[in-house]
Design a protein around this motif. Structure first.
Motif, PDB file in Angstrom:
ATOM      1  N   THR A 193      -2.018  17.602  13.432  1.00  0.00           N
ATOM      2  CA  THR A 193      -0.921  16.470  13.234  1.00  0.00           C
ATOM      3  C   THR A 193      -1.912  15.185  13.633  1.00  0.00           C
ATOM      4  OG1 THR A 193       0.668  18.037  13.393  1.00  0.00           O
ATOM      5  CG2 THR A 193       1.067  15.739  13.880  1.00  0.00           C
ATOM      6  N   ARG A 194      -2.586  15.638  14.727  1.00  0.00           N
ATOM      7  CA  ARG A 194      -3.455  14.381  15.135  1.00  0.00           C
ATOM      8  C   ARG A 194      -4.330  13.744  14.201  1.00  0.00           C
ATOM      9  NH1 ARG A 194      -5.797  15.613  20.802  1.00  0.00           N
ATOM     10  NH2 ARG A 194      -3.806  14.890  21.457  1.00  0.00           N
ATOM     11  N   LEU A 195      -5.056  14.533  13.567  1.00  0.00           N
ATOM     12  CA  LEU A 195      -6.190  14.316  12.567  1.00  0.00           C
ATOM     13  C   LEU A 195      -5.099  13.225  11.414  1.00  0.00           C
ATOM     14  CD1 LEU A 195      -8.839  14.014  11.052  1.00  0.00           C
ATOM     15  CD2 LEU A 195      -8.044  16.239  10.103  1.00  0.00           C
ATOM     16  N   LEU A 196      -4.047  13.952  10.864  1.00  0.00           N
ATOM     17  CA  LEU A 196      -3.231  13.256   9.979  1.00  0.00           C
ATOM     18  C   LEU A 196      -2.693  11.795  10.434  1.00  0.00           C
ATOM     19  CD1 LEU A 196      -1.333  13.050   7.338  1.00  0.00           C
ATOM     20  CD2 LEU A 196       0.278  14.169   8.605  1.00  0.00           C
ATOM     21  N   LEU A 197      -2.423  11.871  11.823  1.00  0.00           N
ATOM     22  CA  LEU A 197      -2.026  10.634  12.159  1.00  0.00           C
ATOM     23  C   LEU A 197      -3.066   9.620  12.291  1.00  0.00           C
ATOM     24  CD1 LEU A 197       0.424  11.676  15.198  1.00  0.00           C
ATOM     25  CD2 LEU A 197       0.924  10.737  12.934  1.00  0.00           C
ATOM     26  N   SER A 198      -4.131  10.022  12.628  1.00  0.00           N
ATOM     27  CA  SER A 198      -5.547   9.100  12.823  1.00  0.00           C
ATOM     28  C   SER A 198      -5.769   8.497  11.409  1.00  0.00           C
ATOM     29  CB  SER A 198      -6.731   9.683  13.364  1.00  0.00           C
ATOM     30  OG  SER A 198      -7.040  10.845  12.636  1.00  0.00           O
TER      31      SER A 198
ATOM     32  N   PHE B  90      -5.440   4.012   7.466  1.00  0.00           N
ATOM     33  CA  PHE B  90      -5.119   3.583   6.354  1.00  0.00           C
ATOM     34  C   PHE B  90      -4.314   2.104   6.624  1.00  0.00           C
ATOM     35  CE2 PHE B  90      -1.753   3.279   2.921  1.00  0.00           C
ATOM     36  CZ  PHE B  90      -2.577   3.259   1.924  1.00  0.00           C
ATOM     37  N   LEU B  91      -3.200   2.264   7.496  1.00  0.00           N
ATOM     38  CA  LEU B  91      -2.523   1.037   7.655  1.00  0.00           C
ATOM     39  C   LEU B  91      -3.288  -0.018   8.275  1.00  0.00           C
ATOM     40  CD1 LEU B  91       0.626   2.955   9.598  1.00  0.00           C
ATOM     41  CD2 LEU B  91       0.496   1.805   7.309  1.00  0.00           C
ATOM     42  N   LYS B  92      -4.268   0.102   9.319  1.00  0.00           N
ATOM     43  CA  LYS B  92      -5.217  -0.880   9.685  1.00  0.00           C
ATOM     44  C   LYS B  92      -5.968  -1.535   8.793  1.00  0.00           C
ATOM     45  CE  LYS B  92      -5.754   0.792  14.275  1.00  0.00           C
ATOM     46  NZ  LYS B  92      -6.803   1.204  15.565  1.00  0.00           N
ATOM     47  N   ILE B  93      -6.456  -0.601   7.926  1.00  0.00           N
ATOM     48  CA  ILE B  93      -7.359  -1.238   6.610  1.00  0.00           C
ATOM     49  C   ILE B  93      -6.752  -2.154   5.585  1.00  0.00           C
ATOM     50  CG2 ILE B  93      -8.819  -0.644   4.602  1.00  0.00           C
ATOM     51  CD1 ILE B  93      -9.979   1.782   6.360  1.00  0.00           C
ATOM     52  N   ASN B  94      -5.438  -1.432   5.056  1.00  0.00           N
ATOM     53  CA  ASN B  94      -4.782  -2.062   4.077  1.00  0.00           C
ATOM     54  C   ASN B  94      -3.296  -3.023   4.415  1.00  0.00           C
ATOM     55  OD1 ASN B  94      -6.171  -0.525   1.876  1.00  0.00           O
ATOM     56  ND2 ASN B  94      -5.470   0.977   3.080  1.00  0.00           N
ATOM     57  N   ILE B  95      -2.770  -2.813   5.564  1.00  0.00           N
ATOM     58  CA  ILE B  95      -1.589  -3.491   5.834  1.00  0.00           C
ATOM     59  C   ILE B  95      -1.849  -4.534   7.263  1.00  0.00           C
ATOM     60  CG2 ILE B  95       0.790  -3.398   6.626  1.00  0.00           C
ATOM     61  CD1 ILE B  95       0.866  -0.654   5.170  1.00  0.00           C
ATOM     62  N   LEU B  96      -2.461  -4.019   7.990  1.00  0.00           N
ATOM     63  CA  LEU B  96      -2.576  -4.931   9.080  1.00  0.00           C
ATOM     64  C   LEU B  96      -3.825  -5.862   9.198  1.00  0.00           C
ATOM     65  CD1 LEU B  96      -1.619  -2.040  11.516  1.00  0.00           C
ATOM     66  CD2 LEU B  96      -0.106  -3.868  10.723  1.00  0.00           C
ATOM     67  N   LYS B  97      -4.379  -6.217   8.267  1.00  0.00           N
ATOM     68  CA  LYS B  97      -5.414  -7.108   8.003  1.00  0.00           C
ATOM     69  C   LYS B  97      -5.354  -8.599   8.801  1.00  0.00           C
ATOM     70  CE  LYS B  97      -6.627  -5.622   3.542  1.00  0.00           C
ATOM     71  NZ  LYS B  97      -6.866  -5.922   2.205  1.00  0.00           N
TER      72      LYS B  97
ATOM     73  N   GLU C 263      -3.784   5.243  -2.504  1.00  0.00           N
ATOM     74  CA  GLU C 263      -4.792   6.061  -2.245  1.00  0.00           C
ATOM     75  C   GLU C 263      -4.102   7.481  -1.970  1.00  0.00           C
ATOM     76  OE1 GLU C 263      -8.099   6.025  -1.496  1.00  0.00           O
ATOM     77  OE2 GLU C 263      -8.179   3.858  -1.767  1.00  0.00           O
ATOM     78  N   THR C 264      -4.872   8.541  -2.514  1.00  0.00           N
ATOM     79  CA  THR C 264      -4.418   9.860  -2.631  1.00  0.00           C
ATOM     80  C   THR C 264      -5.283  10.778  -1.649  1.00  0.00           C
ATOM     81  OG1 THR C 264      -3.658   9.626  -4.783  1.00  0.00           O
ATOM     82  CG2 THR C 264      -3.841  11.847  -3.976  1.00  0.00           C
TER      83      THR C 264
ATOM     84  N   SER D 171       1.068  -1.390  -0.051  1.00  0.00           N
ATOM     85  CA  SER D 171       0.061  -0.020  -0.159  1.00  0.00           C
ATOM     86  C   SER D 171       0.909   1.431  -0.022  1.00  0.00           C
ATOM     87  CB  SER D 171      -0.879   0.104   1.082  1.00  0.00           C
ATOM     88  OG  SER D 171      -1.837  -0.939   1.163  1.00  0.00           O
ATOM     89  N   ILE D 172       0.461   2.333  -0.710  1.00  0.00           N
ATOM     90  CA  ILE D 172       1.110   3.478  -0.699  1.00  0.00           C
ATOM     91  C   ILE D 172      -0.081   4.671  -0.414  1.00  0.00           C
ATOM     92  CG2 ILE D 172       2.206   5.107  -2.329  1.00  0.00           C
ATOM     93  CD1 ILE D 172       3.493   3.047  -3.791  1.00  0.00           C
ATOM     94  N   LEU D 173       0.243   5.447   0.379  1.00  0.00           N
ATOM     95  CA  LEU D 173      -0.597   6.848   0.314  1.00  0.00           C
ATOM     96  C   LEU D 173       0.151   7.824  -0.187  1.00  0.00           C
ATOM     97  CD1 LEU D 173      -3.232   8.049   1.792  1.00  0.00           C
ATOM     98  CD2 LEU D 173      -1.724   8.572   4.061  1.00  0.00           C
ATOM     99  N   ILE D 174      -0.494   8.441  -0.942  1.00  0.00           N
ATOM    100  CA  ILE D 174       0.228   9.712  -1.669  1.00  0.00           C
ATOM    101  C   ILE D 174      -0.371  11.263  -0.981  1.00  0.00           C
ATOM    102  CG2 ILE D 174       0.195  11.292  -3.587  1.00  0.00           C
ATOM    103  CD1 ILE D 174       0.040   8.605  -5.085  1.00  0.00           C
ATOM    104  N   LEU D 175       0.495  11.740  -0.308  1.00  0.00           N
ATOM    105  CA  LEU D 175      -0.069  12.853   0.661  1.00  0.00           C
ATOM    106  C   LEU D 175       0.314  14.322  -0.269  1.00  0.00           C
ATOM    107  CD1 LEU D 175      -1.598  13.423   3.248  1.00  0.00           C
ATOM    108  CD2 LEU D 175       0.995  13.621   4.263  1.00  0.00           C
ATOM    109  N   THR D 176      -0.628  15.114  -0.572  1.00  0.00           N
ATOM    110  CA  THR D 176      -0.419  16.123  -1.526  1.00  0.00           C
ATOM    111  C   THR D 176      -0.827  17.327  -0.812  1.00  0.00           C
ATOM    112  OG1 THR D 176      -2.754  16.345  -2.360  1.00  0.00           O
ATOM    113  CG2 THR D 176      -1.311  14.803  -3.672  1.00  0.00           C
ATOM    114  N   GLN D 177      -0.348  18.455  -1.102  1.00  0.00           N
ATOM    115  CA  GLN D 177      -0.667  19.717  -0.831  1.00  0.00           C
ATOM    116  C   GLN D 177      -2.029  20.289  -1.363  1.00  0.00           C
ATOM    117  OE1 GLN D 177       2.351  22.506  -1.495  1.00  0.00           O
ATOM    118  NE2 GLN D 177       3.806  21.879  -0.464  1.00  0.00           N
ATOM    119  N   PRO D 178      -2.596  20.944  -0.833  1.00  0.00           N
ATOM    120  CA  PRO D 178      -3.958  21.260  -1.480  1.00  0.00           C
ATOM    121  C   PRO D 178      -3.970  21.613  -3.006  1.00  0.00           C
ATOM    122  CG  PRO D 178      -3.668  22.647   0.675  1.00  0.00           C
ATOM    123  CD  PRO D 178      -2.438  21.930   0.266  1.00  0.00           C
ATOM    124  N   LEU D 179      -4.839  20.958  -3.741  1.00  0.00           N
ATOM    125  CA  LEU D 179      -4.507  21.104  -5.235  1.00  0.00           C
ATOM    126  C   LEU D 179      -5.696  22.117  -5.747  1.00  0.00           C
ATOM    127  CD1 LEU D 179      -4.125  17.321  -6.014  1.00  0.00           C
ATOM    128  CD2 LEU D 179      -2.595  18.894  -5.984  1.00  0.00           C
TER     129      LEU D 179
END
Length: 66
Positions: A49-54, A59-66, A38-39, A5-13
């Motif tokens: 920062t707390r929102l970003l971490l959540s 994302f990790l729980k859904i896609n990696i830690l199955k 996912e983008t 899994s890869i999460l692409i984090l962008t600046q506001p587009l």
């Protein structure tokens, strides 16, 4: 074999069509390589920062830690 899994984090587009196209091209290319992608269009002005971490943890729980 599970996809990585890869999460692409962008600046506001917003209406930045070049940035939107670049994000789409990167996501499409990575999917073609076999990754689950996912983008997240990250708007720093309304986030913490707390929102970003959540979001990343979810994302990790859904896609990696199955």
């Amino acid at each position: 074999m599970d996809k990585k899994s890869i999460l692409i984090l962008t600046q506001p587009l917003g209406l930045n069509y070049g940035g939107i196209l670049q994000a789409y091209a990167l996501q499409t290319y990575l999917k073609q390589l076999g990754f689950y992608v996912e983008t997240l269009d990250w708007d720093v002005s309304i986030s913490t920062t707390r929102l970003l971490l959540s979001i990343i943890k979810r994302f990790l729980k859904i896609n990696i830690l199955k």
